[in-house]
Design an enzyme around this catalytic site. Sequence first.
Site, PDB file in Angstrom:
ATOM      1  N   GLU A 101      -9.904  -8.065   7.007  1.00 38.22           N
ATOM      2  CA  GLU A 101      -9.147  -7.654   8.655  1.00 38.22           C
ATOM      3  C   GLU A 101      -9.695  -6.938   9.761  1.00 38.22           C
ATOM      4  O   GLU A 101     -10.193  -5.698   9.549  1.00 38.22           O
ATOM      5  CB  GLU A 101      -7.692  -7.199   8.737  1.00 38.22           C
ATOM      6  CG  GLU A 101      -7.012  -8.466   8.012  1.00 38.22           C
ATOM      7  CD  GLU A 101      -5.496  -7.771   7.564  1.00 38.22           C
ATOM      8  OE1 GLU A 101      -4.300  -7.797   6.725  1.00 38.22           O
ATOM      9  OE2 GLU A 101      -4.933  -6.443   8.788  1.00 38.22           O
ATOM     10  N   CYS A 114     -10.053  -1.986  15.236  1.00 33.74           N
ATOM     11  CA  CYS A 114     -10.035  -0.680  13.797  1.00 33.74           C
ATOM     12  C   CYS A 114     -10.496  -1.614  12.576  1.00 33.74           C
ATOM     13  O   CYS A 114     -10.410  -3.352  12.593  1.00 33.74           O
ATOM     14  CB  CYS A 114      -8.377  -0.760  13.479  1.00 33.74           C
ATOM     15  SG  CYS A 114      -7.677  -0.356  12.331  1.00 33.74           S
ATOM     16  N   CYS A 121      -7.917  -1.471  -1.140  1.00 39.17           N
ATOM     17  CA  CYS A 121      -8.294  -0.270  -1.432  1.00 39.17           C
ATOM     18  C   CYS A 121      -7.186   0.279  -2.934  1.00 39.17           C
ATOM     19  O   CYS A 121      -6.805  -0.690  -3.611  1.00 39.17           O
ATOM     20  CB  CYS A 121      -6.651  -0.324  -0.577  1.00 39.17           C
ATOM     21  SG  CYS A 121      -7.543   2.274  -0.581  1.00 39.17           S
ATOM     22  N   CYS A 125      -2.056   4.362  -1.906  1.00 39.64           N
ATOM     23  CA  CYS A 125      -0.582   4.837  -0.937  1.00 39.64           C
ATOM     24  C   CYS A 125       0.407   4.247  -1.169  1.00 39.64           C
ATOM     25  O   CYS A 125       0.758   2.590  -1.058  1.00 39.64           O
ATOM     26  CB  CYS A 125      -1.149   5.048   0.062  1.00 39.64           C
ATOM     27  SG  CYS A 125      -2.029   6.009   0.377  1.00 39.64           S
ATOM     28  N   CYS A 128       1.957   1.269   1.877  1.00 42.54           N
ATOM     29  CA  CYS A 128       0.419   1.021   2.435  1.00 42.54           C
ATOM     30  C   CYS A 128       0.640  -1.033   1.704  1.00 42.54           C
ATOM     31  O   CYS A 128       0.164  -0.611   0.168  1.00 42.54           O
ATOM     32  CB  CYS A 128      -0.679   1.291   2.583  1.00 42.54           C
ATOM     33  SG  CYS A 128      -2.228   1.087   3.236  1.00 42.54           S
ATOM     34  N   GLY A 168      -8.947  -0.311   3.225  1.00 43.00           N
ATOM     35  CA  GLY A 168      -9.946   0.199   2.490  1.00 43.00           C
ATOM     36  C   GLY A 168     -10.346   1.960   2.731  1.00 43.00           C
ATOM     37  O   GLY A 168      -9.263   2.556   3.763  1.00 43.00           O
ATOM     38  N   GLU A 169     -11.031   2.745   1.647  1.00 43.05           N
ATOM     39  CA  GLU A 169     -10.853   3.518   2.166  1.00 43.05           C
ATOM     40  C   GLU A 169     -12.266   4.287   2.626  1.00 43.05           C
ATOM     41  O   GLU A 169     -13.600   4.786   1.976  1.00 43.05           O
ATOM     42  CB  GLU A 169     -10.275   4.821   0.920  1.00 43.05           C
ATOM     43  CG  GLU A 169     -10.789   6.458   0.478  1.00 43.05           C
ATOM     44  CD  GLU A 169     -10.924   7.609   2.257  1.00 43.05           C
ATOM     45  OE1 GLU A 169      -9.062   7.246   2.177  1.00 43.05           O
ATOM     46  OE2 GLU A 169     -10.801   8.096   2.122  1.00 43.05           O
ATOM     47  N   SER A 200     -11.117   7.809   9.415  1.00 40.49           N
ATOM     48  CA  SER A 200     -10.172   8.231   8.615  1.00 40.49           C
ATOM     49  C   SER A 200     -10.017   8.269   7.708  1.00 40.49           C
ATOM     50  O   SER A 200     -10.223   7.324   6.514  1.00 40.49           O
ATOM     51  CB  SER A 200      -8.750   7.119   8.813  1.00 40.49           C
ATOM     52  OG  SER A 200      -7.525   7.983   8.516  1.00 40.49           O
ATOM     53  N   SER A 223      -5.401  11.670   6.941  1.00 39.77           N
ATOM     54  CA  SER A 223      -3.976  10.912   6.246  1.00 39.77           C
ATOM     55  C   SER A 223      -3.356  11.722   5.299  1.00 39.77           C
ATOM     56  O   SER A 223      -3.200  11.628   4.214  1.00 39.77           O
ATOM     57  CB  SER A 223      -3.710   9.942   5.892  1.00 39.77           C
ATOM     58  OG  SER A 223      -4.274   9.158   6.967  1.00 39.77           O
ATOM     59  N   LEU A 224      -2.566  12.447   6.459  1.00 40.13           N
ATOM     60  CA  LEU A 224      -2.080  13.644   5.847  1.00 40.13           C
ATOM     61  C   LEU A 224      -0.123  13.491   4.685  1.00 40.13           C
ATOM     62  O   LEU A 224       0.146  13.148   3.955  1.00 40.13           O
ATOM     63  CB  LEU A 224      -1.619  14.758   6.364  1.00 40.13           C
ATOM     64  CG  LEU A 224      -0.744  16.293   5.420  1.00 40.13           C
ATOM     65  CD1 LEU A 224      -2.219  16.576   5.114  1.00 40.13           C
ATOM     66  CD2 LEU A 224      -0.800  17.602   7.151  1.00 40.13           C
ATOM     67  N   HIS A 225       0.694  12.942   5.521  1.00 39.25           N
ATOM     68  CA  HIS A 225       1.963  12.507   5.857  1.00 39.25           C
ATOM     69  C   HIS A 225       3.474  13.328   5.037  1.00 39.25           C
ATOM     70  O   HIS A 225       4.022  12.636   4.860  1.00 39.25           O
ATOM     71  CB  HIS A 225       1.609  11.327   4.613  1.00 39.25           C
ATOM     72  CG  HIS A 225       0.684  10.233   5.280  1.00 39.25           C
ATOM     73  ND1 HIS A 225       0.813   9.787   7.185  1.00 39.25           N
ATOM     74  CD2 HIS A 225      -0.237   9.448   4.662  1.00 39.25           C
ATOM     75  CE1 HIS A 225       0.063   9.039   6.778  1.00 39.25           C
ATOM     76  NE2 HIS A 225      -0.422   8.487   6.241  1.00 39.25           N
ATOM     77  N   ASN A 299       5.956   1.781   9.713  1.00 35.35           N
ATOM     78  CA  ASN A 299       5.980   0.391  10.398  1.00 35.35           C
ATOM     79  C   ASN A 299       6.390  -0.352   8.185  1.00 35.35           C
ATOM     80  O   ASN A 299       5.823  -0.615   7.482  1.00 35.35           O
ATOM     81  CB  ASN A 299       4.464  -0.085  10.083  1.00 35.35           C
ATOM     82  CG  ASN A 299       4.366  -1.079  11.541  1.00 35.35           C
ATOM     83  OD1 ASN A 299       5.263  -2.061  11.513  1.00 35.35           O
ATOM     84  ND2 ASN A 299       3.514  -1.163  12.229  1.00 35.35           N
ATOM     85  N   CYS A 342      -1.634  -2.736   8.741  1.00 35.81           N
ATOM     86  CA  CYS A 342      -2.051  -2.940   7.947  1.00 35.81           C
ATOM     87  C   CYS A 342      -2.442  -3.360   6.387  1.00 35.81           C
ATOM     88  O   CYS A 342      -2.017  -2.887   5.646  1.00 35.81           O
ATOM     89  CB  CYS A 342      -2.832  -1.290   7.351  1.00 35.81           C
ATOM     90  SG  CYS A 342      -4.254  -0.164   7.022  1.00 35.81           S
TER      91      CYS A 342
HETATM   92  N1  SAH Z   1      -8.086   4.731   3.270  1.00 32.42           N
HETATM   93  C1  SAH Z   1      -7.687   5.763   4.776  1.00 32.42           C
HETATM   94  C2  SAH Z   1      -7.977   4.492   6.459  1.00 32.42           C
HETATM   95  C3  SAH Z   1      -6.748   3.421   6.699  1.00 32.42           C
HETATM   96  S1  SAH Z   1      -5.699   3.989   6.277  1.00 32.42           S
HETATM   97  C4  SAH Z   1      -6.360   6.579   4.910  1.00 32.42           C
HETATM   98  O1  SAH Z   1      -5.665   6.359   4.223  1.00 32.42           O
HETATM   99  O2  SAH Z   1      -6.388   7.212   6.246  1.00 32.42           O
HETATM  100  C5  SAH Z   1      -4.862   3.874   8.531  1.00 32.42           C
HETATM  101  C6  SAH Z   1      -3.475   4.551   8.583  1.00 32.42           C
HETATM  102  O3  SAH Z   1      -2.420   3.355   8.494  1.00 32.42           O
HETATM  103  C7  SAH Z   1      -3.582   5.919   7.110  1.00 32.42           C
HETATM  104  O4  SAH Z   1      -3.164   7.070   8.025  1.00 32.42           O
HETATM  105  C8  SAH Z   1      -2.434   5.056   6.114  1.00 32.42           C
HETATM  106  O5  SAH Z   1      -1.425   5.918   6.070  1.00 32.42           O
HETATM  107  C9  SAH Z   1      -1.280   4.357   7.875  1.00 32.42           C
HETATM  108  N2  SAH Z   1      -1.096   3.394   7.578  1.00 32.42           N
HETATM  109  C10 SAH Z   1      -0.587   2.170   6.237  1.00 32.42           C
HETATM  110  N3  SAH Z   1       0.457   2.288   6.371  1.00 32.42           N
HETATM  111  C11 SAH Z   1       1.311   2.116   6.503  1.00 32.42           C
HETATM  112  C12 SAH Z   1       2.534   1.232   7.300  1.00 32.42           C
HETATM  113  N4  SAH Z   1       2.998   0.619   6.406  1.00 32.42           N
HETATM  114  N5  SAH Z   1       3.550   2.357   8.451  1.00 32.42           N
HETATM  115  C13 SAH Z   1       2.403   3.446   9.365  1.00 32.42           C
HETATM  116  N6  SAH Z   1       1.600   3.293   9.162  1.00 32.42           N
HETATM  117  C14 SAH Z   1       0.646   3.258   7.409  1.00 32.42           C
END
Ligand code: SAH
Length: 356
Positions: A101, A114, A121, A125, A128, A168-169, A200, A223-225, A299, A342
């Site tokens: 995508e 993007c 991946c 997470c 995701c 992907g990462e 990212s 991506s800390l979260h 999301n 994503c």
């Molecule tokens: N693997 C890399 C790049 C792809 S993700 C990374 O983790 O940074 C891009 C961003 O979208 C990341 O911050 C990811 O955590 C976030 N993301 C993925 N799914 C999501 C969701 N359902 N709601 C909100 N953010 C999301």
Amino acid sequence: TMDADTVEPMDSAYSLTPEELAAAVEACGGQAWRATQIGQWLYGGRVERWDAMTNVAAALRQALAARLRDLDGTARVREAAEEGGGTTKLLLDLHDGEMIETVIIPARDRATVCVSSQVGCAFHCAFCASGLHGVTRSLACGEIVAQAVRAAQRIGSRPDNIVFMGIGEPFANYDAVLKAARLMNDPRGLGIGARKITISTCGVVPGIARLAGEGTQFELSVSLHAPTQALREKLMPVASQWPLEALMAACRDYTARTNRIITFEYTLVAGFNDGPEHARALIALLKGLKCRVNLIPLNPVAEFAGKTPDPRVCEVFLACLERAGVNTTLRRSKGRGVNASCGQLRHRSLRDRNDP
Ligand code: SAH
């Protein structure tokens, strides 16, 4: 110049640096300067056939076509889905039947693209959709660059920003990602400013350390979260491999070595990481670090039980960080369509394929 045999047959023209393209032209019996014209067709003209390069001799076009993959076969648009807010998702077919995508996000007179870095991946997470099917393979440089070119075709001009936030990462495919970012940046390539290209990572520490030594001006997003190891582990298995402490040490080292700001992505999940105590822990974690925070209300995805916080809770979290002097933005997300985040379009497509 490169030896002719070092250009892999059936690689994509979008995998080649200008120097490698010149070497391929010479290996095909052309003069190296012809690569400049070909580069203009690839990145400015965005042609999908070698034959469309009308100022290039037919014999050279044919030799290049035999040596390199078809220009439209590198990442062919299978489906373009328009989401709310003007966002467009491109589902792309790769030469081996895999799918990825690319998302086009317009904002005022600008367009952010993007891009994906892998087919699937491996990092899983919890929230995701990209990790639901695991990882099949990494993308070649040309498959990454071609995503930006396909998006440019659709937009009708060069993208303003590129973010490696698709499937992907990026740091699990470091070499291809860096080469692609450099080609997107090169004036002989797409010519997008380095500071307009964001890589990212979910927290792959060796990748952060390596990027710090590149001497490039690309943006880094982490991506800390979650503000604590215990909480982060619940969302992101990568936290067991590279603990929060090691991640933050790598980030501090990165800012010290590059003098650049890091953006921390923080997805807000209702009742999980969106309280004032989490905001306070985050403020403490980031103390003294050159950074900004990007808050993303979750999301929703069917496979994750977490909920999107109430908008007022998000605003309180934002205000808390701002009061502490942390530069913070809250993404008031558009395009909350079924496929908005994503990996969700690819996920739906794979699910339908396996389970019609
Ligand atoms: N693997 C890399 C790049 C792809 S993700 C990374 O983790 O940074 C891009 C961003 O979208 C990341 O911050 C990811 O955590 C976030 N993301 C993925 N799914 C999501 C969701 N359902 N709601 C909100 N953010 C999301």
